[in-house]
Motif scaffolding. Structure first.
Motif, short mmCIF file in Angstrom:
data_model
loop_
_atom_site.label_atom_id
_atom_site.label_comp_id
_atom_site.label_asym_id
_atom_site.label_seq_id
_atom_site.Cartn_x
_atom_site.Cartn_y
_atom_site.Cartn_z
N ASP A 1 0.89 -1.19 -0.22
CA ASP A 1 -0.11 0.22 -0.35
C ASP A 1 0.79 1.41 -0.03
O ASP A 1 0.49 2.07 0.92
N LYS B 1 -7.44 3.86 -0.71
CA LYS B 1 -8.70 3.30 0.09
C LYS B 1 -9.99 3.91 -0.71
O LYS B 1 -10.18 4.99 -1.31
N LYS C 1 -13.13 -0.41 1.06
CA LYS C 1 -12.30 -0.93 1.79
C LYS C 1 -10.93 -0.60 1.49
O LYS C 1 -10.16 -0.37 0.55
N PRO C 2 -9.99 -0.33 3.00
CA PRO C 2 -8.34 0.08 2.45
C PRO C 2 -7.75 -1.45 1.86
O PRO C 2 -8.22 -2.09 1.73
N TYR C 3 -6.92 -0.87 0.49
CA TYR C 3 -6.04 -1.80 0.09
C TYR C 3 -5.16 -2.91 0.68
O TYR C 3 -5.47 -4.03 0.41
N GLN D 1 -5.61 -0.02 -7.49
CA GLN D 1 -4.34 1.03 -6.32
C GLN D 1 -3.34 1.58 -6.05
O GLN D 1 -2.95 1.34 -4.91
#
Length: 327
Positions: free
Chosen positions: A83, A88, A91-93, A185
């Motif tokens: 990351d 985000k 939901k967060p990566y 992402q």
């Protein structure tokens, strides 16, 4: 409440209250014909349905299909930053990566029998060294089950490490592609893997070694715009979707109906973009014949299967030029 719950004979009560332990994945629906196929029959046919649909398979099954005697040495792929952009969406990566890794770990546990070689996979790529019809070969498999096989930093590092291993072992380099494109992402960092993998292919070619691409469904986006279309030979599985943009996007852009089978393996073979369309069950024999022609004889005789660690360890150090420094 209904009449069955109000009135039950002793035998009927036992029948209704008992639950059969039946696996929920016993049957697989064929996407081509719509018929249900028994899973054990699919495993015997390498997940090719009676109607000819080629279902997606894992790196382990791909290695078993192609390597001699189902033996290989896995390549431990280099780690990358997690990351880097702090991305985000809903939901967060890191949460997406964790879920994808758990999914892959569960599948690997199901598919790996006792005593079988391991598969080193931490992202969408898995690589291994072995022999294909006696020829030393490094095979890199892109796994669509891991976030759509999206191309990111981990995939780029895996590709480079596998290419370096092929050069070090004087082996052919075979890549099985399956991807929806670049990993959003990771932004520009994912797009940078396109030129990096292209340079790695140049190193393989400079060493006089063959680079062969096996195109599977789907191969699209940045992958099709880079290493998927740079092979010495392109082999495609039947009816695989191979494209940069999807047909719906193209139709909306040009406002025209596309030809039947557009962007499928057979269509691209007719147009010269694909060399061979090959049934998965015949892939090893076809690949073996190609390697027999393209791989130097001396390479196949001098390389043995051994532990795979750092690919650069087997590369001889460059010799200093004795004339350097002389005026």
């Amino acid at each position: 409440m209904n009449w069955l719950t109000n009135f039950r004979t002793p035998g009927l009560k036992t029948f209704l209250s008992s639950k059969k332990d039946t696996p929920d994945n016993l049957w697989v629906k064929c996407p081509k014909s719509g018929e249900l196929v028994y899973r054990s029959d699919l495993e015997e046919s390498w997940y090719v349905t009676p109607a000819g649909a080629h279902l997606r398979i894992s790196p382990r099954r791909r290695f078993r299909l192609l390597f001699d005697q189902e033996r290989w040495e896995p390549l431990q792929l280099p780690p990358v930053a997690q990351d880097p952009l702090k991305f985000k969406d809903d939901k967060p990566y890191p949460s997406r990566l964790k879920a994808a890794k758990a999914k892959i770990a569960g599948r690997e546990k199901e598919e790996s029998p006792e005593g079988s070689p391991p598969v080193a996979q931490d992202d969408c790529m898995a690589a291994a060294f072995g022999r294909v019809n006696g020829k030393p070969t490094v095979i890199l498999v892109q796994d669509f089950a891991f976030m759509g096989g999206s191309l990111g930093m981990a995939a780029g590092e895996a590709f480079i490490a596998a290419a370096q291993l092929a050069v070090a072992r004087k082996a052919a380099f075979v890549v099985c592609t399956a991807s929806g494109g670049a990993r959003m992402q990771e932004g520009t960092l994912s797009l940078m893997q396109m030129p990096r993998t292209t340079l790695a292919i140049s190193e393989v070619r400079d060493a006089g070694l063959p680079y062969i691409v096996i195109l599977t469904d789907p191969t699209s986006g940045g992958v099709s715009a880079s290493y998927a279309m740079l092979g010495d030979v392109h082999i495609a599985e039947p009816d695989a979707m191979i494209a940069f943009s999807g047909p719906r996007v193209i139709e909306q852009t040009i406002r025209e109906k596309l030809p039947e089978g557009f962007q499928r393996s057979e269509f691209l073979r007719e147009k010269g973009q694909v060399d061979i369309v090959c049934d998965r069950r015949e892939m090893k024999d076809v690949l073996g014949r190609i390697l027999r022609h393209l791989l130097p004889k001396r390479a196949s005789e001098s390389t043995a299967i051994g532990p795979v660690n750092a690919p650069s360890a087997d590369v001889p150090a460059p010799q200093k030029d004795k004339k350097a420094g002389k005026g």
